[in-house]
Design a protein around this motif. Structure first.
Motif, PDB file in Angstrom:
ATOM      1  N   ALA A 164       0.874  -1.181   0.053  1.00 55.87           N
ATOM      2  CA  ALA A 164      -0.427  -0.464   0.080  1.00 55.87           C
ATOM      3  C   ALA A 164       0.553   1.201   0.237  1.00 55.87           C
ATOM      4  CB  ALA A 164      -0.851   0.082   1.645  1.00 55.87           C
ATOM      5  N   ALA A 165       0.659   2.412  -0.677  1.00 53.47           N
ATOM      6  CA  ALA A 165       1.155   3.438  -0.880  1.00 53.47           C
ATOM      7  C   ALA A 165      -0.130   4.357   0.190  1.00 53.47           C
ATOM      8  CB  ALA A 165       1.110   4.212  -1.840  1.00 53.47           C
ATOM      9  N   VAL A 166       0.536   5.344   1.416  1.00 49.07           N
ATOM     10  CA  VAL A 166      -0.200   6.200   2.304  1.00 49.07           C
ATOM     11  C   VAL A 166       0.312   7.412   2.467  1.00 49.07           C
ATOM     12  CG1 VAL A 166      -1.151   6.421   4.612  1.00 49.07           C
ATOM     13  CG2 VAL A 166      -0.594   4.431   3.990  1.00 49.07           C
ATOM     14  N   ARG A 179       4.130  17.336   9.555  1.00 50.31           N
ATOM     15  CA  ARG A 179       3.561  17.621   8.361  1.00 50.31           C
ATOM     16  C   ARG A 179       3.612  16.523   7.085  1.00 50.31           C
ATOM     17  NH1 ARG A 179       8.220  21.484   6.455  1.00 50.31           N
ATOM     18  NH2 ARG A 179       6.421  22.106   4.885  1.00 50.31           N
ATOM     19  N   ARG A 180       2.953  16.369   5.609  1.00 50.72           N
ATOM     20  CA  ARG A 180       2.744  15.714   4.725  1.00 50.72           C
ATOM     21  C   ARG A 180       3.718  14.406   4.445  1.00 50.72           C
ATOM     22  NH1 ARG A 180       3.210  18.656  -0.400  1.00 50.72           N
ATOM     23  NH2 ARG A 180       0.793  19.727   0.521  1.00 50.72           N
ATOM     24  N   THR A 181       3.478  13.893   4.729  1.00 48.35           N
ATOM     25  CA  THR A 181       4.254  12.265   4.643  1.00 48.35           C
ATOM     26  C   THR A 181       3.942  11.251   3.997  1.00 48.35           C
ATOM     27  OG1 THR A 181       4.534  12.957   7.470  1.00 48.35           O
ATOM     28  CG2 THR A 181       5.228  10.107   5.970  1.00 48.35           C
ATOM     29  N   PHE A 182       4.727  10.336   3.469  1.00 46.51           N
ATOM     30  CA  PHE A 182       4.294   9.644   2.652  1.00 46.51           C
ATOM     31  C   PHE A 182       4.745   8.132   2.592  1.00 46.51           C
ATOM     32  CE2 PHE A 182       4.441  13.491  -0.418  1.00 46.51           C
ATOM     33  CZ  PHE A 182       3.060  13.575  -0.373  1.00 46.51           C
ATOM     34  N   LEU A 183       4.408   7.475   3.095  1.00 44.99           N
ATOM     35  CA  LEU A 183       4.858   5.904   3.461  1.00 44.99           C
ATOM     36  C   LEU A 183       5.034   4.774   2.235  1.00 44.99           C
ATOM     37  CD1 LEU A 183       3.528   6.361   6.562  1.00 44.99           C
ATOM     38  CD2 LEU A 183       5.633   6.802   6.416  1.00 44.99           C
ATOM     39  N   ILE A 184       5.078   3.495   2.360  1.00 48.91           N
ATOM     40  CA  ILE A 184       4.905   2.149   1.624  1.00 48.91           C
ATOM     41  C   ILE A 184       5.137   1.672   2.709  1.00 48.91           C
ATOM     42  CG2 ILE A 184       5.669   0.930   0.092  1.00 48.91           C
ATOM     43  CD1 ILE A 184       4.971   3.590  -1.208  1.00 48.91           C
TER      44      ILE A 184
END
Length: 439
Positions: free
Chosen positions: A396-398, A428-433
């Motif tokens: 998943a991408a979050v 802050r804006r955060t992107f996760l895999i």
């Protein structure tokens, strides 16, 4: 490490033992005044420690006569906490040297408890009664190390071998009625407590923080709750809805108070006499089509101190006038799309929004720590994933806080001693895999 061993004595009785061991070592540091100047920080030595706990619980559980489900048992735990923390305060070098403070000591906590709880089926359609109780004895001890600031600069009033024993009874009672296969109604009341102890940063004087010392009393909470749970269909659509209303009465509320005590800057724990918390919680979901779920929740909380004047050792009386970290309104809404990609693969897309009204991060925000209020905020998150149920994996991408909203999650009300407060910003804006595999 844990071990669960169960022995079936009969078809209606089982004896179970739960053993646990935990060892946790930590190290870190913090800068607390939120300014580029050396107001209050841990310094280069930071804060380090080791926490150990060993516990064992023996249970007897089963059923009597097909109507009474019960569990009874005993519990024991032994916990030690060795922590060393350094504080560097008012570091204005080369104008003036900082105040260096070391807090170093060992907590030892031993807990002994016995409990029993049962749920009885009255034989009427869906009607059950539950009652239970637990008696706890907690023995706590705090011994300060040789380099502790209070040891190196002792006063006659200091006690470097602090001990206390707290004994409390907790209970729960309730009734539930499975009105239909879809609808459950319930009413319950509980009493629980948070153990007392000694404040690590407070001067080690005899007595409680409200009068003369570094100890604090147990906090006791009693509540009453009415609720309903529904899981069924409205027309042809699957619906889930939970509603609960509650009232809680709290005595000897444990709160931190920052003050100058016996010439040292300290955080002392005091007991605010009484508080009352009233609230309503609602959450639910609906599936308008098989591949889409819409849902959300809403919470209303009215938390306030009802007896709020506290005597603080070596300080004037303090008025605790704001209940911290408790927004009056909070809620969330989400949409979840689940679509088969192949015989085995399923794609999932979820979007959610969370919002809350303003809150305080200090218990004295209207009197001693003005400015300790943080505004409400709203956050939007997205998640897109793909998974194989048969093989047990998912990817998943979050994206969290996709609009990069500036918001604050809490803070420390230092205004009483530093004439400033520190608010803690949220992520802050955060992107996760995310990857997951079950085996």
């Amino acid at each position: 490490m844990s071990n669960v061993t169960a022995l079936e004595l009969s078809s209606a009785a089982t004896i179970k033992n739960v053993f646990g061991y935990v060892r946790s070592k930590f190290s870190g540091a913090g800068e607390f005044d939120g300014t580029p100047y050396g107001g209050d920080a841990n310094g280069p030595d930071g804060r380090t420690g080791v926490i150990k706990q060993i516990s064992d619980e023996l249970q007897l559980l089963g059923n009597i006569g097909g109507r009474l489900d019960y569990v009874a048992g005993g519990y024991f735990s032994h916990e030690t906490d060795n922590t060393r923390s350094t504080s560097v305060i008012f570091d204005l070098a080369p104008v003036s040297p900082p105040i260096n403070q070391i807090n170093n000591g060992k907590f030892t906590n031993d807990t002994y408890a016995g409990y029993a709880q049962g749920t009885y089926d009255l034989g009427l359609v869906g009607l059950k009664l539950t009652a239970g109780g637990r008696y706890s004895i907690e023995k706590t001890r705090f011994v300060r190390a040789a380099d502790d600031t209070y040891v190196t600069a002792p006063l006659a009033a200091y006690d470097f071998n602090q001990r206390a024993t707290f004994k409390k009874f907790s209970w729960t009672v309730g009734v539930e009625d499975q009105v239909t296969t879809d609808l459950l109604l319930y009413a319950k009341s509980r009493r629980s407590f948070r153990s007392g102890g000694f404040n690590y940063f407070a001067p080690p004087t005899t007595g409680f923080g409200n009068a003369s010392g570094g100890a604090y009393r147990p906090e006791t909470a009693t509540d009453a709750e009415l609720g309903a749970k529904y899981r069924g269909r409205v027309a042809t659509l699957p619906v889930r809805l939970n509603v609960a209303a509650y009232q809680m009465w709290v005595r000897d509320v444990q709160r931190a108070f920052y003050a100058q005590i016996f010439g040292n800057l300290a955080s002392i724990t005091v007991n605010v006499p009484r508080a009352k918390i009233s609230g309503v919680e609602v959450d639910g979901s609906i599936d308008p089509v098989p591949w889409l779920t819409l849902g959300g929740s809403a919470n209303y909380t009215n938390a306030r101190f009802t007896s709020n004047i506290v005597n603080v050792v070596d300080n004037p009386q303090a008025r605790f006038d704001t209940y911290p970290d408790t927004p009056k309104w909070a809620g969330a809404a989400y949409a979840n799309v689940k679509v088969p990609v192949s015989d085995r693969l399923t794609a999932n897309l979820r979007g959610d929004v969370y919002a809350q009204t303003f809150t305080y991060f200090s218990s004295t925000a209207k009197s001693l720590t003005p400015g300790a209020r943080i505004p409400g905020y709203a956050l939007v998150n997205l998640r897109a994933g793909l998974g194989d149920v048969q093989k047990g994996w998912s990817l998943a991408a979050v994206a969290k806080n996709i609009f990069n909203t500036v918001y604050y999650t809490g803070g420390v009300g230092f205004a009483n001693i530093f004439t400033l407060n520190t608010a803690v910003p949220g992520d802050r804006r955060t992107f996760l895999i995310e990857a997951r595999f079950n085996f």
